[in-house]
Design a protein around this motif. Structure first.
Motif: not given
Lengths: 429, 304
Positions: A252-253, A257-258, A262, A265-266, B131-134, B152-156
């Motif tokens: 995913p994009e 951060g996923i 998540d 859910m996806l 969350n980057p997507n939702m 990805a705020w918390l993944g970067d």
């Protein structure tokens, strides 16, 4: 003056009632214990972290009681994340349960090494018929003795959305190239091909466990590695990790951060076509979306015709407290847990792949897992290197995060894992 | 007033329960972990006395060394950014409230509300926002046509710590605001009026008179910020996870200590000796830092 005295009495009452609360409870349980011994039934305490399975275990215990009227078993489940702490405190305070639901490998070692567990080699004859790979998770690496009756194994797999496959005219891939081609078709059709992300490091360890064995040479490399002949810095392992980079375009994009939830859910909401994960997901997937049409396949191989391996590991086992006051009754209960009847019941009700020999899987999903396990390989960082800090798992989880985010390269990943594990792993020293 | 014997007994009577709780739950465990840090461990059982070997390990042996210094670096980052951003905002908001800007009563309450929320809830909520997507943040950016700013705020690695610190500042800013507001209010009105009569400008009044007069408040907030930054744990645990991910970028002494001493979530392998040593280091650092900051403020109070 009278007022003062009254006040102080009141205060005393308040203070003491606070302290009295605890004391009262303790004496009450003592009384009930006394009453039970008077009735001459032995009650075994059985602790677990499976809070979600309480009903199933109580049913199982009822089946045991039918055959063993003199023995009662009291099943208590603690919160998963607190279980280790509660158990450690109880065992070191000599108040542990008789029967202990044990985690595998290093989780078992924590209690086996200091002598809190009873060796079961002679007590449970059925253990001889178990699959050696399963028993390995219940065996202490320090003395080679078996301390638990294995209860379920997990397999690392790729979940795929069957409906999407049908819609796009895809077939289950055998080779890596076919797998990437499938992902590509999905991406072009506007569907996120992979649900996987990197925010929770452990999901990356799983990703590695699914994809890499078929590139590093599965069991051969694992045997060389655990015996100290090969290292993590071996090119076979390093290049197998490079394969993970090829998956990034299909995630995913902003995939870093996923998080785990998540990812679930996806896949559950059919927003992603694949979920690279563990066999334990199935129950949750089906519960959340009963219409979800999915199946699993093992990690793809490098070239057609190669043997296809799936990583597997033991989820946990049932052990006995070395200090139990009722060793005979506890042995009887463990023998029951090692029986086909109990194994079949747990497999059917929990939809987990049981390791008890003779269990038949009627559920098509469990059947499939059984087939994948014909060529299984140990889940490398868990089975071999989760015994002491820093664990191979912890090391690979964070370094893979750095790797997938391009902060470090594969050489640095394997160097850090090797150096970290070598601080305690004897064959590497 | 001289205390009678009777009064001393009463004082003891009321202090005793508190003292007992502090002894059992704080002092005893502290000495216990100091004791534990001097031993090597065989899983959960004390093995051999090794002296300061565990301390030596966290300073010199890979990977503890790298994790330890990385964590200290993050704690310092927490302290500096909280100190300067949160407390400057606190002084500014406090002063604006003191000046009775329009709607001051409303803001006074609003600023403090996040402080009352549970840290876990705040962390969970914001990790959903991020969350980057939702998440609402990326969604807003997209709706505003700022697609290229979504992250990805918390993944970067570069953004994770600043993101978490930003949430922490959002949550806590009401506290220094309130303290400084009280500080400004305690400045005698005559002083302010006298300065106006002498023709002192607004800025000069603020920097030259008000700030020096609220030094006690600044000292308290500095010490609390320092202690808070050394003990930071929950916000990271809920937003980034116990591993201090991604790739240790958010790891602090608190998460490192917990992971080492209790074995993390999945690994479950405790290393009690090393963990206790890290705990003792956190304690010593907190103690020293508080002492130094209190001493350095001492005697700097402005006497009227």
């Amino acid at each position: 003056m009278v007022k003062k005295i009254l006040m102080s009495i009141l205060m005393m009452l308040v203070v003491f009632s606070v302290f009295a609360g605890g004391g009262k409870e303790a004496s009450q349980t003592k009384d009930t214990k006394k009453a039970e011994t008077a009735m001459e039934t032995v009650t075994l305490d059985f602790w677990s972290w499976r809070t979600e399975d309480v009903d199933v275990y109580n049913d199982l215990i009822a089946q045991f009681r039918e055959k063993n009227p003199g023995i009662d078993v009291n099943f208590t489940a603690y919160k998963n994340t607190e279980y280790n702490t509660v158990l450690s405190a109880a065992l070191s305070g000599e108040s542990g349960p008789d029967i202990i639901h044990l985690k595998a490998y290093g989780g078992l070692e924590t209690y086996a090494q200091p002598g809190y567990l009873m060796p079961l080699d002679d007590k449970i004859p059925a253990l001889k018929n178990f699959d050696p790979n399963a028993v390995r998770g219940a065996t202490s690496i320090s003395d080679g003795k078996i301390y638990g009756v294995p209860f379920a194994s997990q397999t690392l797999v790729i979940f795929y959305n069957k409906a999407l496959y049908k819609e796009l005219g895809l077939s289950v891939p055998e080779t890596w190239a076919q797998f990437l081609a499938n992902l590509d078709v999905m991406k072009k059709a506007g569907i996120t091909p992979l649900a996987n992300g990197g925010k929770d490091g452990w999901t990356l360890e799983v990703l590695q466990g699914v994809i890499c064995p078929n590139f590093y040479g599965a069991n051969d490399y694992f045997t060389e590695l655990t015996s100290g002949k090969a290292k993590f810095t071996d090119d076979r392992y390093r290049t197998s990790l490079e394969k993970l980079l090829e998956l990034r375009p299909y995630m995913p994009e902003n995939f870093m951060g996923i998080a785990y939830t998540d990812m679930q859910m996806l896949f559950i909401n059919e927003m992603a076509g694949h979920f690279i994960g563990g066999s334990w997901e199935a129950g949750y997937f089906s519960a959340q979306n009963p219409d979800l049409d999915y199946d699993v396949f093992a990690g793809p191989v490098a070239k057609a015709g190669d043997t296809r391996y799936a990583s597997a590991f033991l989820d946990g086992s049932f052990g006995m407290n070395a200090d139990t006051e009722n060793p005979e009754e506890a042995t009887a209960f463990l023998n029951f847990l090692a029986s086909t009847q109990a194994g079949q019941f747990l497999a059917d009700s929990l939809k987990q792949k049981s390791d008890v020999p003779g269990v038949k899987f009627t559920d098509p999903y469990l059947k499939k897992l059984g087939e994948l396990n014909v060529n299984s390989t140990p889940y490398i960082t868990l089975v071999g290197f989760r015994y002491e800090q820093p664990t191979g798992s912890a090391l690979i989880q964070s370094t893979l995060q750095g790797f997938l985010a391009d902060s470090i390269d594969s050489t640095e990943v394997v160097r850090q894992v090797q150096e970290g594990v070598a601080t305690w792993y004897k064959p590497f020293q | 007033m001289k205390k009678t014997k009777n009064q001393s007994l009463w004082i003891l009577f009321f202090v005793l329960p508190g003292l007992l709780i502090v002894t059992v739950f704080i002092v005893a465990p502290l000495f216990m972990s100091m004791f534990n840090s001097l031993f090597s461990w065989k899983s959960i059982v004390r093995d051999q006395f090794v002296g300061l070997e565990n301390f030596n390990k966290i300073m010199t042996q890979y990977p503890y060394r790298d994790r330890f210094f990385n964590a200290i670096g993050n704690n310092v980052e927490w302290f500096l950014s909280t100190m300067f951003i949160q407390n400057s905002l606190g002084i500014l908001f406090g002063y604006l409230l003191y000046k009775k800007i329009a709607g001051a009563a409303f803001y006074q309450r609003v600023f403090f509300i996040p402080v009352l929320f549970s840290i876990v809830a705040v962390g969970f909520l914001w990790s959903l926002y991020m969350n980057p997507n939702m998440g609402i943040i990326n969604k807003l950016l997209k709706d505003l046509g700022l697609q290229s700013f979504t992250r990805a705020w918390l993944g970067d690695e570069a953004l994770a710590t600043p993101s978490i610190i930003a949430v922490n500042i959002w949550r806590w800013v009401g506290f220094p605001t309130l303290v400084f507001y009280a500080g400004f209010n305690s400045v005698p009105l005559e002083v302010v009026e006298a300065s106006y009569l002498d023709g002192v400008g607004e800025i000069r009044l603020f920097t030259g008179i008000m700030i020096p007069l609220i030094l006690p408040s600044i000292m308290i907030i500095t010490v609390l910020t320092l202690i808070g930054s050394l003990n930071v744990f929950e916000q990271i645990y809920t937003m980034a996870g116990l591993e201090g991910g991604p790739y240790f970028s958010t790891d602090t002494l608190g998460t490192l200590f917990y992971r080492t001493a209790f074995g993390g979530v999945d690994s479950g392998i405790p290393e009690i000796g090393i963990g206790s040593a890290i705990g003792v280091v956190i304690y010593l650092m907190t103690f020293l830092a508080s002492a130094v900051s209190i001493l350095s403020f001492k005697g700097k109070e402005v006497e009227l």
